[in-house]
Design an enzyme around this catalytic site. Structure first.
Site, short mmCIF file in Angstrom:
data_model
loop_
_atom_site.label_atom_id
_atom_site.label_comp_id
_atom_site.label_asym_id
_atom_site.label_seq_id
_atom_site.Cartn_x
_atom_site.Cartn_y
_atom_site.Cartn_z
N GLU A 39 7.22 -4.87 9.95
CA GLU A 39 5.76 -4.86 9.89
C GLU A 39 5.16 -6.21 10.29
O GLU A 39 4.14 -6.27 10.95
CB GLU A 39 5.31 -4.47 8.48
CG GLU A 39 5.60 -3.01 8.20
CD GLU A 39 5.52 -2.64 6.74
OE1 GLU A 39 6.47 -2.96 6.00
OE2 GLU A 39 4.51 -2.05 6.33
N HIS A 76 1.39 2.60 5.00
CA HIS A 76 2.60 2.25 5.78
C HIS A 76 2.36 2.46 7.28
O HIS A 76 3.32 2.65 8.05
CB HIS A 76 3.82 3.15 5.41
CG HIS A 76 4.40 2.88 4.05
ND1 HIS A 76 4.96 3.87 3.28
CD2 HIS A 76 4.54 1.74 3.34
CE1 HIS A 76 5.41 3.36 2.15
NE2 HIS A 76 5.16 2.06 2.17
N ARG A 99 6.78 5.67 -8.38
CA ARG A 99 5.61 6.57 -8.30
C ARG A 99 6.06 8.01 -8.23
O ARG A 99 7.06 8.33 -7.59
CB ARG A 99 4.78 6.26 -7.05
CG ARG A 99 4.14 4.90 -7.05
CD ARG A 99 3.15 4.78 -5.88
NE ARG A 99 2.85 3.39 -5.61
CZ ARG A 99 3.12 2.78 -4.45
NH1 ARG A 99 3.66 3.46 -3.44
NH2 ARG A 99 2.81 1.52 -4.29
N ARG A 145 -1.66 -8.84 6.50
CA ARG A 145 -1.54 -7.43 6.15
C ARG A 145 -2.65 -7.11 5.16
O ARG A 145 -2.80 -7.79 4.15
CB ARG A 145 -0.19 -7.19 5.51
CG ARG A 145 -0.08 -5.79 4.99
CD ARG A 145 1.26 -5.54 4.37
NE ARG A 145 1.32 -4.15 3.98
CZ ARG A 145 1.98 -3.73 2.91
NH1 ARG A 145 2.64 -4.58 2.16
NH2 ARG A 145 1.98 -2.45 2.60
N ASN A 181 1.57 -11.85 4.08
CA ASN A 181 1.48 -10.61 3.32
C ASN A 181 1.29 -11.04 1.87
O ASN A 181 2.22 -11.49 1.22
CB ASN A 181 2.78 -9.81 3.51
CG ASN A 181 2.75 -8.49 2.77
OD1 ASN A 181 1.81 -8.21 2.00
ND2 ASN A 181 3.75 -7.67 2.99
#
Ligand code: ADP
Length: 396
Positions: A381, A177, A238, A88, A7
């Site tokens: 993940e 996601h 965010r 990823r 990742n």
């Protein structure tokens, strides 16, 4: 066989090494502060941890340094013992609805999608290219954060904007996601002892980035992030949903330039903007100490979540399970409690004792009278990326 999952960020490279198909985690670690003088390479394996500092000039150097370290720690002889590397990749646009084996054409497409993910895709490419350099013959797979949401219908993914913005510039909702929402939904079905094909679920991935997903019979039908990860829930830094006219107002009236506004919306908003910290632990502490800003940040975070869950339950028509994951979803008892308390209209009832118990990390927390089950399922993940890489390369 062994599969390395990577990742890659702009200055970091996280990795996990799996023994497949057993999905056994052999080692995990990261190269951090790549490009700086004091880069760090750390690795955890067999209950031990190794750390070393020193300059890692770029991602390729980081991967070569790791390859030299692995045999010294008795983890792996060299990358020649790997069967695959899985990566990823954040943005797969409309081009990828499944993981793919990486070739020149796939690389070109990931590059072509850079305007849609100007921070993430170039960083992901750095990891892929570095791995290709370190192990040129190794099969590599890309797993996209957007892919799971490609099942959304146009009523969910189109913005009510001029048609050519979509047709010419790809302006639509993609969602992110996806790997996490897919994994936790399947895992929850397993834990419930039911087939995913008969379940209506909402998964809440609440980490630094946060998104909700409505999943009907195993397919994403709606998710809260959009063209970029900025849309939707309140996140660490965010804003999530805002009136887009705020941007024109701040630009024309306050004369803030567009890149400043961009930075503020992505890095100085959300929990941080309202409550001074992007860390939910700090916000909860602040609330306990009576800080008004922290309380407001928490309340806005919960309000937005409740709004989304209510809307998604309506879209799904029935809610069999509500699932919490991500750092906040997994660890914040207060967030789960407050969200569920406000969802009484849906017949959702959380069991306070189960919610606050120090139990196994995967567990049900609903009251026996609850109309929907409520689960905590830690996301994984990297494991999904290892599985997907194994599946497409070795199971046809
Ligand atoms: P990322 O999106 O970067 O992978 P994580 O999924 O690790 O992030 O989630 C990070 C968030 O989880 C932070 O806001 C952190 O405050 C929150 N978090 C971690 N542990 C707890 C806890 N015990 N209580 C409340 N929030 C927590």
């Amino acid at each position: 066989m062994k599969i390395l999952v990577l990742n890659s960020g702009s200055s970091s490279l996280k990795f996990k090494l799996y023994h497949m198909p057993q999905k056994e985690l052999l080692a995990e670690g990261a190269a951090e502060r790549i490009g700086e003088e004091n880069s760090l390479l750390w690795i955890r394996y067999k209950g031990k941890e190794h750390r070393e500092e020193g300059r890692l000039a770029d991602h390729a150097v980081a991967l070569r340094t790791l390859e030299a370290l692995l045999p010294r720690l008795g983890i792996l002889g060299s990358y020649r013992e790997l069967s695959a590397a899985g990566h990823r990749v954040v943005h797969g646009g409309e081009e990828f609805s499944q993981p793919v084996r990486i070739d020149g054409k796939v690389l070109d497409t990931i590059r072509k999608l850079i305007p849609l993910a100007p921070l993430h895709n170039p960083a992901n490419l750095l990891g892929i290219e570095a791995m290709m350099e370190a192990a040129p013959k190794l099969p590599q797979v890309a797993v996209f954060d957007t892919a799971f949401h490609q099942s959304m219908g146009p009523e969910a993914y189109r913005y009510a904007l001029p048609r050519e913005w979509y047709e010419t510039y790809g302006v639509r909702r993609y969602g992110f996601h996806g790997t996490s929402h897919e994994y936790v939904s399947r895992r929850t079905a397993q834990l419930m002892g039911r087939s995913i094909g008969e379940l209506q679920m909402i998964t809440l991935h609440l980490g630094n980035g946060a998104s909700a997903c409505a999943i009907s019979q195993g397919r994403s039908i709606e998710t809260s992030m959009g063209l970029t990860p900025l849309e939707g829930l309140v996140m660490g830094t965010r804003s999530g949903d805002i009136d887009p006219a705020i941007i024109f107002y701040m630009n024309r009236h306050v004369e803030l330039d567009l890149s400043d506004i961009d930075t503020k919306l992505n890095k100085a908003s959300g929990l941080k903007g309202l409550g001074g910290s992007n860390d939910m632990r700090r916000i909860e502490e602040g609330m306990n100490e009576g800080e008004e800003d922290a309380k407001l940040a928490f309340d806005v975070f919960i309000h937005r979540l409740v709004k989304y869950v209510g809307a998604y339950a309506t879209l799904l028509g029935r809610l069999d399970a509500l699932v919490f994951t991500g750092g906040i979803g997994e660890h914040s008892q207060m967030v789960r409690q407050r969200v569920c308390e406000q969802l009484g209209i849906l017949g959702i009832e959380i069991d306070e004792n189960l919610n606050s118990a120090v139990g196994p990390s995967e567990r049900a927390i609903h009251a026996s009278s609850s109309r929907s089950e409520i689960w905590i399922v830690p996301t994984d993940e990297e494991r999904v990326i290892a599985e997907a890489s194994y599946r497409i390369l070795f199971e046809g």
